[in-house]
Design a protein around this motif. Sequence first.
Motif, PDB file in Angstrom:
ATOM      1  N   SER A  16       0.896  -1.329  -0.018  1.00  8.38           N
ATOM      2  CA  SER A  16      -0.057   0.049  -0.146  1.00  8.38           C
ATOM      3  C   SER A  16       0.811   1.278  -0.076  1.00  8.38           C
ATOM      4  O   SER A  16       0.409   2.331  -0.614  1.00  8.38           O
ATOM      5  CB  SER A  16      -1.002  -0.012   1.160  1.00  8.38           C
ATOM      6  N   LEU A  17       1.879   1.241   0.641  1.00 12.19           N
ATOM      7  CA  LEU A  17       3.031   2.413   0.655  1.00 12.19           C
ATOM      8  C   LEU A  17       3.325   2.657  -0.820  1.00 12.19           C
ATOM      9  O   LEU A  17       3.586   3.698  -1.207  1.00 12.19           O
ATOM     10  CB  LEU A  17       3.842   2.293   1.687  1.00 12.19           C
ATOM     11  N   ALA A  18       3.854   1.421  -1.498  1.00 10.02           N
ATOM     12  CA  ALA A  18       4.333   1.772  -2.829  1.00 10.02           C
ATOM     13  C   ALA A  18       3.113   2.183  -3.715  1.00 10.02           C
ATOM     14  O   ALA A  18       3.665   3.057  -4.566  1.00 10.02           O
ATOM     15  CB  ALA A  18       4.586   0.158  -3.268  1.00 10.02           C
ATOM     16  N   VAL A  19       2.246   1.559  -3.639  1.00 15.36           N
ATOM     17  CA  VAL A  19       1.078   2.421  -4.287  1.00 15.36           C
ATOM     18  C   VAL A  19       0.649   3.626  -4.231  1.00 15.36           C
ATOM     19  O   VAL A  19       0.413   4.351  -5.273  1.00 15.36           O
ATOM     20  CB  VAL A  19      -0.256   1.335  -4.356  1.00 15.36           C
ATOM     21  N   TRP A  20       0.868   4.170  -2.946  1.00 15.10           N
ATOM     22  CA  TRP A  20       0.495   5.346  -2.467  1.00 15.10           C
ATOM     23  C   TRP A  20       1.547   6.338  -3.298  1.00 15.10           C
ATOM     24  O   TRP A  20       1.337   7.492  -3.780  1.00 15.10           O
ATOM     25  CB  TRP A  20       0.568   5.607  -0.907  1.00 15.10           C
ATOM     26  N   TRP A  24       1.170   9.215  -5.912  1.00 16.17           N
ATOM     27  CA  TRP A  24       1.404  10.646  -5.711  1.00 16.17           C
ATOM     28  C   TRP A  24       2.595  11.076  -6.695  1.00 16.17           C
ATOM     29  O   TRP A  24       2.409  12.368  -6.975  1.00 16.17           O
ATOM     30  CB  TRP A  24       2.510  10.518  -4.114  1.00 16.17           C
ATOM     31  N   ALA A  25       3.296  10.415  -7.308  1.00 13.74           N
ATOM     32  CA  ALA A  25       4.303  10.941  -8.202  1.00 13.74           C
ATOM     33  C   ALA A  25       3.501  10.948  -9.550  1.00 13.74           C
ATOM     34  O   ALA A  25       3.879  12.125 -10.122  1.00 13.74           O
ATOM     35  CB  ALA A  25       5.429   9.756  -8.623  1.00 13.74           C
ATOM     36  N   VAL A  26       2.439  10.295  -9.788  1.00 10.18           N
ATOM     37  CA  VAL A  26       1.865  10.579 -10.973  1.00 10.18           C
ATOM     38  C   VAL A  26       1.034  11.967 -10.789  1.00 10.18           C
ATOM     39  O   VAL A  26       1.001  12.491 -11.834  1.00 10.18           O
ATOM     40  CB  VAL A  26       0.779   9.363 -11.366  1.00 10.18           C
ATOM     41  N   ARG A  27       0.256  12.011  -9.762  1.00  4.88           N
ATOM     42  CA  ARG A  27      -0.310  13.118  -9.372  1.00  4.88           C
ATOM     43  C   ARG A  27       0.266  14.658  -9.374  1.00  4.88           C
ATOM     44  O   ARG A  27      -0.176  15.628  -9.768  1.00  4.88           O
ATOM     45  CB  ARG A  27      -0.999  13.025  -7.980  1.00  4.88           C
ATOM     46  N   ASN A  28       1.760  14.421  -9.034  1.00  2.56           N
ATOM     47  CA  ASN A  28       2.452  15.553  -8.931  1.00  2.56           C
ATOM     48  C   ASN A  28       3.544  15.688 -10.140  1.00  2.56           C
ATOM     49  O   ASN A  28       4.561  16.430 -10.186  1.00  2.56           O
ATOM     50  CB  ASN A  28       3.545  15.668  -7.798  1.00  2.56           C
ATOM     51  N   ASP A  29       3.081  15.105 -11.574  1.00  4.21           N
ATOM     52  CA  ASP A  29       3.737  15.427 -12.669  1.00  4.21           C
ATOM     53  C   ASP A  29       5.071  14.930 -12.683  1.00  4.21           C
ATOM     54  O   ASP A  29       6.002  15.289 -13.433  1.00  4.21           O
ATOM     55  CB  ASP A  29       3.440  16.583 -13.306  1.00  4.21           C
ATOM     56  N   GLN A  30       5.610  13.854 -12.122  1.00  4.78           N
ATOM     57  CA  GLN A  30       7.041  13.251 -11.929  1.00  4.78           C
ATOM     58  C   GLN A  30       7.081  12.648 -13.073  1.00  4.78           C
ATOM     59  O   GLN A  30       8.528  12.633 -13.332  1.00  4.78           O
ATOM     60  CB  GLN A  30       7.292  12.385 -10.530  1.00  4.78           C
ATOM     61  N   PHE A  31       6.318  11.902 -13.845  1.00  2.68           N
ATOM     62  CA  PHE A  31       6.642  11.305 -14.951  1.00  2.68           C
ATOM     63  C   PHE A  31       6.246  11.943 -16.128  1.00  2.68           C
ATOM     64  O   PHE A  31       5.917  11.603 -17.447  1.00  2.68           O
ATOM     65  CB  PHE A  31       5.758  10.041 -15.133  1.00  2.68           C
TER      66      PHE A  31
END
Length: 79
Positions: A16-20, A24-31
């Motif tokens: 669950s920590l890895a999924v979160w 979070w990375a997708v939502r903050n435009d890290q990719f």
Amino acid sequence: MNILYLLIPLSLILLSLAVWAFFWAVRNDQFDDLEGPAYRILFEDEDPPTPNPSRKPARETPVDDATADEHDSTPPPGS
């Protein structure tokens, strides 16, 4: 067999920590741009950065005579 009672909840917490972290990375435009930085290193900058003429010098406070001798790099006359 008793260790499974510890390992299964621990693995679910880590999952669950890895999924979160992924969401979070997708939502903050890290990719956002995965290939740009890899190609940017191969090309030189077209124009070198120019100094900003409106930028003030780093030292704005005047130096008084008592401390000017400490900062002066020229030797005193007669030495």
